[in-house]
Design an enzyme around this catalytic site. Structure first.
Site, PDB file in Angstrom:
ATOM      1  CD  GLU A 274      -2.634   1.277   2.602  1.00  0.00           C
ATOM      2  OE1 GLU A 274      -3.059   0.192   3.042  1.00  0.00           O
ATOM      3  OE2 GLU A 274      -2.882   2.371   3.125  1.00  0.00           O
TER       4      GLU A 274
ATOM      5  CD  GLU B 275      -4.675   6.971   5.109  1.00  0.00           C
ATOM      6  OE1 GLU B 275      -5.366   7.026   6.153  1.00  0.00           O
ATOM      7  OE2 GLU B 275      -4.053   5.969   4.766  1.00  0.00           O
TER       8      GLU B 275
END
Length: 190
Positions: free
Chosen positions: A176, A181
């Site tokens: 990932e 974010e």
């Protein structure tokens, strides 16, 4: 155009772009994230970077040749989307407006038509699994306007192509890469 689309499918891949908004929405107002275009791909180290504008969002609807809509709350394979999320994802919460992809989180009652379970919040989650594959080395540029507010968690990330809603156990070994974010209650930290 056709040339750009054919370039997408010729790329060998390790990563799939996933754009989503993870939200445990507590905010009262409508919040949204807007994503503008831009992917720069360098297929060989000696080649100059080539801009591929596959996400220009100038069309009136989201291009489902590139994007998948994740509908529901992730059950049965990933209930709460693996993060105990409280929202139900719908198609209606993602749309194109003024050349931007808008993913909108809403505080509203929603009843799942399959289970009759009631949700207090809706949002949208999109991915490109099985449709867009990217091989490093690449440089990806994303321009996004992010919401702020307690309970909001917008994210843009890449994940190994073997992951899917039917193969959630592929993570974390599939890898990932977080592009962005943001925890909405900490809007100065990305």
């Amino acid at each position: 155009g056709e040339k750009t689309m054919s370039m997408h499918y010729k790329l060998q891949t390790l990563l799939v772009l996933i754009v989503l908004i993870l939200s445990i929405i507590i905010a009262q107002q409508v919040s949204s994230i807007s994503l503008a275009h831009g992917l720069i791909v360098n297929t060989q180290k000696s080649d100059p970077l080539t801009l591929i504008e596959f996400m220009d969002f100038n069309e009136s609807t989201i291009d489902e040749n590139i994007w998948n809509f994740n509908i529901g709350n992730g059950c049965p394979n990933l209930c709460g989307w693996g993060n105990r999320e409280l929202q139900y994802y719908t198609r209606e919460n993602a749309f194109i407006e003024n050349g931007n992809l808008v993913i909108e989180a809403r505080k509203e009652k929603y009843i799942d038509p399959l289970t009759n379970k009631e949700y207090e919040y809706t949002s949208a989650r999109l991915d490109t699994i099985g449709k867009l594959k990217i091989t490093p080395p690449v440089r990806i540029e994303v321009r996004a306007k992010l919401p702020k507010g307690k309970g909001l968690w917008p994210a843009i990330w890449l994940i190994g192509e073997e992951w899917s809603l039917n193969n959630v156990k592929a993570w974390p070994s599939c890898g990932e890469i977080d592009i962005m974010e943001l925890i909405g209650q900490e809007p100065d930290t990305i």
